[in-house]
Design a protein around this motif. Structure first.
Motif, PDB file in Angstrom:
ATOM      1  N   ALA A   1       0.815  -1.210   0.000  1.00  0.00           N
ATOM      2  CA  ALA A   1       0.000   0.000   0.000  1.00  0.00           C
ATOM      3  C   ALA A   1       0.850   1.261   0.000  1.00  0.00           C
ATOM      4  O   ALA A   1       0.475   2.274  -0.604  1.00  0.00           O
ATOM      5  CB  ALA A   1      -0.937   0.002   1.205  1.00  0.00           C
ATOM      6  N   ASP A   2       1.989   1.224   0.675  1.00  0.00           N
ATOM      7  CA  ASP A   2       2.824   2.421   0.705  1.00  0.00           C
ATOM      8  C   ASP A   2       3.344   2.770  -0.685  1.00  0.00           C
ATOM      9  O   ASP A   2       3.399   3.933  -1.068  1.00  0.00           O
ATOM     10  CB  ASP A   2       3.979   2.256   1.689  1.00  0.00           C
ATOM     11  N   ARG A   3       3.685   1.748  -1.463  1.00  0.00           N
ATOM     12  CA  ARG A   3       4.168   2.015  -2.822  1.00  0.00           C
ATOM     13  C   ARG A   3       3.038   2.505  -3.716  1.00  0.00           C
ATOM     14  O   ARG A   3       3.249   3.341  -4.599  1.00  0.00           O
ATOM     15  CB  ARG A   3       4.792   0.746  -3.409  1.00  0.00           C
ATOM     16  N   LEU A   4       1.833   1.997  -3.515  1.00  0.00           N
ATOM     17  CA  LEU A   4       0.686   2.497  -4.270  1.00  0.00           C
ATOM     18  C   LEU A   4       0.517   4.002  -4.066  1.00  0.00           C
ATOM     19  O   LEU A   4       0.265   4.750  -5.012  1.00  0.00           O
ATOM     20  CB  LEU A   4      -0.584   1.765  -3.845  1.00  0.00           C
ATOM     21  N   LEU A   5       0.671   4.440  -2.829  1.00  0.00           N
ATOM     22  CA  LEU A   5       0.527   5.865  -2.545  1.00  0.00           C
ATOM     23  C   LEU A   5       1.733   6.646  -3.060  1.00  0.00           C
ATOM     24  O   LEU A   5       1.587   7.754  -3.577  1.00  0.00           O
ATOM     25  CB  LEU A   5       0.347   6.080  -1.043  1.00  0.00           C
ATOM     26  N   ASP A   6       2.919   6.065  -2.926  1.00  0.00           N
ATOM     27  CA  ASP A   6       4.123   6.737  -3.424  1.00  0.00           C
ATOM     28  C   ASP A   6       4.018   7.020  -4.919  1.00  0.00           C
ATOM     29  O   ASP A   6       4.481   8.052  -5.406  1.00  0.00           O
ATOM     30  CB  ASP A   6       5.367   5.872  -3.167  1.00  0.00           C
ATOM     31  N   MET A   7       3.428   6.089  -5.665  1.00  0.00           N
ATOM     32  CA  MET A   7       3.328   6.234  -7.113  1.00  0.00           C
ATOM     33  C   MET A   7       2.125   7.074  -7.525  1.00  0.00           C
ATOM     34  O   MET A   7       1.866   7.243  -8.719  1.00  0.00           O
ATOM     35  CB  MET A   7       3.256   4.845  -7.766  1.00  0.00           C
ATOM     36  N   GLY A   8       1.373   7.590  -6.557  1.00  0.00           N
ATOM     37  CA  GLY A   8       0.329   8.550  -6.878  1.00  0.00           C
ATOM     38  C   GLY A   8      -1.007   7.949  -7.232  1.00  0.00           C
ATOM     39  O   GLY A   8      -1.781   8.556  -7.980  1.00  0.00           O
TER      40      GLY A   8
ATOM     41  N   SER B   1       1.606  -3.644   3.980  1.00  0.00           N
ATOM     42  CA  SER B   1       2.553  -2.601   3.612  1.00  0.00           C
ATOM     43  C   SER B   1       3.902  -2.888   4.258  1.00  0.00           C
ATOM     44  O   SER B   1       3.974  -3.419   5.373  1.00  0.00           O
ATOM     45  CB  SER B   1       2.041  -1.230   4.067  1.00  0.00           C
ATOM     46  N   ALA B   2       4.970  -2.548   3.532  1.00  0.00           N
ATOM     47  CA  ALA B   2       6.314  -2.724   4.086  1.00  0.00           C
ATOM     48  C   ALA B   2       6.640  -1.620   5.082  1.00  0.00           C
ATOM     49  O   ALA B   2       7.392  -1.839   6.032  1.00  0.00           O
ATOM     50  CB  ALA B   2       7.346  -2.744   2.972  1.00  0.00           C
ATOM     51  N   THR B   3       6.099  -0.441   4.863  1.00  0.00           N
ATOM     52  CA  THR B   3       6.314   0.681   5.767  1.00  0.00           C
ATOM     53  C   THR B   3       4.965   1.318   6.082  1.00  0.00           C
ATOM     54  O   THR B   3       4.023   1.232   5.301  1.00  0.00           O
ATOM     55  CB  THR B   3       7.246   1.737   5.149  1.00  0.00           C
ATOM     56  N   PHE B   4       4.894   1.972   7.228  1.00  0.00           N
ATOM     57  CA  PHE B   4       3.662   2.644   7.649  1.00  0.00           C
ATOM     58  C   PHE B   4       3.900   4.143   7.692  1.00  0.00           C
ATOM     59  O   PHE B   4       4.282   4.701   8.717  1.00  0.00           O
ATOM     60  CB  PHE B   4       3.210   2.154   9.030  1.00  0.00           C
ATOM     61  N   SER B   5       3.702   4.797   6.579  1.00  0.00           N
ATOM     62  CA  SER B   5       3.792   6.251   6.551  1.00  0.00           C
ATOM     63  C   SER B   5       2.475   6.835   7.061  1.00  0.00           C
ATOM     64  O   SER B   5       1.477   6.129   7.243  1.00  0.00           O
ATOM     65  CB  SER B   5       4.054   6.742   5.127  1.00  0.00           C
ATOM     66  N   ASP B   6       2.474   8.141   7.274  1.00  0.00           N
ATOM     67  CA  ASP B   6       1.241   8.791   7.719  1.00  0.00           C
ATOM     68  C   ASP B   6       0.140   8.662   6.673  1.00  0.00           C
ATOM     69  O   ASP B   6      -1.044   8.536   7.010  1.00  0.00           O
ATOM     70  CB  ASP B   6       1.521  10.268   8.025  1.00  0.00           C
ATOM     71  N   ASP B   7       0.515   8.690   5.389  1.00  0.00           N
ATOM     72  CA  ASP B   7      -0.477   8.533   4.326  1.00  0.00           C
ATOM     73  C   ASP B   7      -1.117   7.153   4.354  1.00  0.00           C
ATOM     74  O   ASP B   7      -2.325   7.010   4.130  1.00  0.00           O
ATOM     75  CB  ASP B   7       0.174   8.770   2.958  1.00  0.00           C
ATOM     76  N   VAL B   8      -0.316   6.134   4.633  1.00  0.00           N
ATOM     77  CA  VAL B   8      -0.860   4.778   4.719  1.00  0.00           C
ATOM     78  C   VAL B   8      -1.838   4.674   5.881  1.00  0.00           C
ATOM     79  O   VAL B   8      -2.919   4.085   5.759  1.00  0.00           O
ATOM     80  CB  VAL B   8       0.286   3.754   4.868  1.00  0.00           C
ATOM     81  N   ARG B   9      -1.476   5.247   6.992  1.00  0.00           N
ATOM     82  CA  ARG B   9      -2.369   5.196   8.155  1.00  0.00           C
ATOM     83  C   ARG B   9      -3.663   5.970   7.897  1.00  0.00           C
ATOM     84  O   ARG B   9      -4.738   5.560   8.332  1.00  0.00           O
ATOM     85  CB  ARG B   9      -1.642   5.751   9.386  1.00  0.00           C
ATOM     86  N   GLN B  10      -3.566   7.082   7.178  1.00  0.00           N
ATOM     87  CA  GLN B  10      -4.770   7.837   6.844  1.00  0.00           C
ATOM     88  C   GLN B  10      -5.682   7.031   5.929  1.00  0.00           C
ATOM     89  O   GLN B  10      -6.902   7.006   6.111  1.00  0.00           O
ATOM     90  CB  GLN B  10      -4.383   9.158   6.185  1.00  0.00           C
ATOM     91  N   LEU B  11      -5.090   6.350   4.949  1.00  0.00           N
ATOM     92  CA  LEU B  11      -5.882   5.492   4.077  1.00  0.00           C
ATOM     93  C   LEU B  11      -6.528   4.366   4.866  1.00  0.00           C
ATOM     94  O   LEU B  11      -7.709   4.047   4.670  1.00  0.00           O
ATOM     95  CB  LEU B  11      -4.989   4.908   2.978  1.00  0.00           C
TER      96      LEU B  11
END
Length: 574
Positions: free
Chosen positions: A159-166, A188-198
């Motif tokens: 999921a983090d890469r999905l968000l990274d790629m827009g 997800s491999a990493t939990f960024s703030d965007d991933v948590r918001q999603l």
């Protein structure tokens, strides 16, 4: 704990045993039971720790247990797996077939860069599991060749890469097409703030699984930094191979052109090398990866598009030929080694320009990476840092255009356009549509960030100094859906671009002010008439966003770009 204690069926346990696995990984042991219970899951684990099997195994069992009509020839799509890249799409679907071989379940892949028709045929056959990239999936939705109204389980992998790629807008569109009552799994491999918001907006009372600290690397990966001057990196790679320290390696560059150039130069040095990136066709990517796995290629040079979904057994080395601009991408890159209990080494070649990037990576990892200096390659302390260039030079783009023209142009299809039109597209490059919301830090060599839009349909960005960008590809150009070349309202900027001072910058738009950035008005010719109407913008609202062809122009040298909102990212695929 063994797989026997996870509640899996005998058929699945047999398939797992035949693959050589006896004990589940931590993420598998934690996720499989809760997925079987039907709960939503938010799971995070390092790359290479078995996240795919953590959702594939329980999903296969659930589908067999809850199938309404086991004897039916066709079944609706009940599970949708959304992934960021073609390689990961293929890998996940292979896992479905591998673990379900004793109780087969029909599955299909949907991704860009390949023909549309064969995918339609597979979808008509009635797969219960579909693994898809966002762009091509929405293409099928727009063509009404897929029905998502019966989806019971939605899985967002990487999921983090999905968000990274827009892909956030695409993901939201996909979610709106699904039934409200369903099970949601987010890995997800990493939990960024965007991933948590999603996750907060998608998951209902999820089971949260975090088997390792956030943004950490596998303990089996030996990390090493080698300082070297920017112009000697290629020589150092050749030296490491000659010394026997590197026998097989996945080498990462920032840009597609850089990957091609490094692979070609290593080939000249007698090293068997191949490149894999978004501008390669799917057949080229598959062949390069197969040759690498089979040992016919020793060095596989890749961009970050390959950092996810490449599952190479016992890969001994990953080399960061150039450090990534985003620290989290370092974690994903080196996660290609040190998998399945096998040790691996990640080597980063760091020049003076990249010291700030190295500091950011070490801050993310919360530890210093050991450093080793190779005799004969000591850095020259008199060399000053230079800004890191993220885009190709005009000469490099011309070289890319010549290479693509010699290869006969691109295939694929544009998003929202006609399938199989025989022109390159964003879906063909990334396997899943254009990356439209990436940050400036993520721009690649064939990408730019559009500036504020103007009433005449331009983006405010100019091509490199020296005139219009070179024409890419081969064959006749089309200006849109049946419109003749140069027709206003096609959604593509069809004027050549000039930059600098002089008469070209003084021309005005139809609205009586400078056309911006030295862009002359006209329909593909310097000084050509604009017919008193604004150009571009016609398809910007209609979803016709194929960026593989310019919209007209009689001069044949204009390289059109789709219109973009301010700050949106457009892939220059030409």
């Amino acid at each position: 704990m063994s797989f026997d204690g996870l509640g899996l069926s005998p058929e699945l346990l047999r398939a797992v045993s035949e693959e050589g696995y006896t004990e589940p990984t931590p993420v598998q042991a934690a996720a499989i039971p809760v997925v079987l219970e039907g709960r939503d899951v938010l799971a995070g684990a390092q790359t290479g720790t078995g996240k795919t099997a953590a959702f594939v195994l329980p999903v296969i069992q659930t589908l067999h247990a809850t199938r309404r009509d086991p004897a039916a020839a066709r079944h609706p799509i009940r599970v949708l797996v959304v992934v960021p890249t073609r390689e990961l799409c293929i890998q996940v679907e292979e896992s479905v077939r591998t673990y379900g071989k004793h109780r087969p379940i029909r599955s299909a892949t949907v991704y860009g860069g390949v023909g549309f028709g064969p995918q339609v045929s597979k979808l008509r056959a009635g797969p219960e599991i579909v693994v898809a990239t966002p762009g091509r999936l929405l293409d099928h939705v727009s063509q009404r060749t897929i029905d998502l109204s019966h989806v019971e389980v939605l899985i967002l992998d990487e999921a983090d890469r999905l968000l990274d790629m827009g892909f956030i807008r695409d993901i939201r569109r996909i979610i709106d097409l699904l039934p409200k009552q369903r099970q949601n799994l987010l890995f997800s491999a990493t939990f960024s703030d965007d991933v948590r918001q999603l996750a907060d907006g998608l998951l209902h009372d999820p089971a949260k699984i975090q088997v390792t600290p956030r943004n950490t690397t596998a303990e089996l990966i030996d990390q090493l930094v080698i300082p070297v001057d920017r112009e000697r990196k290629r020589d150092l790679v050749r030296e490491l191979v000659a010394l026997g320290r590197v026998k097989q390696a996945l080498v990462f560059t920032r840009t597609k052109h850089g990957a091609n150039r490094l692979a070609e130069n290593l080939g000249k040095d007698g090293i068997k090398a191949a490149a894999i990136h978004g501008n390669k066709s799917q057949n080229q990517r598959v062949k390069a990866l197969d040759d690498f796995k089979a040992g016919r290629v020793d060095i596989l040079v890749a961009t970050d598009v390959a950092a996810r979904g490449l599952d190479i057994e016992q890969l001994p080395h990953v080399i960061n030929y150039e450090l990534p601009m985003v620290p989290e991408d370092y974690v994903h890159r080196i996660g290609r080694t040190g998998r399945a209990g096998v040790d691996g080494q990640a080597i980063s070649l760091v020049c003076v320009d990249e010291k700030p990037l190295l500091q950011e990576i070490q801050q993310l990892l919360r530890k210093a990476i050991p450093t080793e200096t190779i005799a004969g390659f000591e850095p020259d302390r008199s060399i000053r840092p230079e800004p890191i260039r993220l885009r190709s030079t005009p000469a490099e783009r011309a070289e890319q255009a010549a290479r693509r023209a010699a290869a006969g142009g691109g295939g694929g299809r544009g998003r929202g356009g006609r399938p199989g039109a025989g022109r390159p597209s964003a879906a063909g490059a990334y396997g899943s549509g254009p990356s439209r919301h990436a940050t400036p830090a993520r721009r690649g060599d064939d990408a730019f960030v559009a500036g504020p839009s103007r009433p005449d349909g331009g983006t405010g960005n100019a091509a490199p100094r020296g005139g219009a960008a070179p024409r890419h590809g081969a064959g006749p150009r089309r200006s849109g859906r049946g419109r003749p070349p140069g027709t206003p309202g096609t959604g593509f900027g069809n004027q050549p671009v000039a930059r600098g001072r002089g008469p070209a910058t003084e021309r005005t738009s139809p609205y009586g002010r400078p056309a911006g950035n030295g862009r002359p008005a006209g329909n593909g010719r310097p000084g050509g008439p604009s017919h008193g109407r604004p150009t571009g913008g016609g398809h910007a609202q209609s979803g016709h966003a194929s960026s593989g062809h310019p919209s007209g122009g009689h001069g044949g040298t204009s390289h059109g770009q789709p219109r973009a909102l301010p700050g949106e990212r457009i892939n220059r695929l030409g």
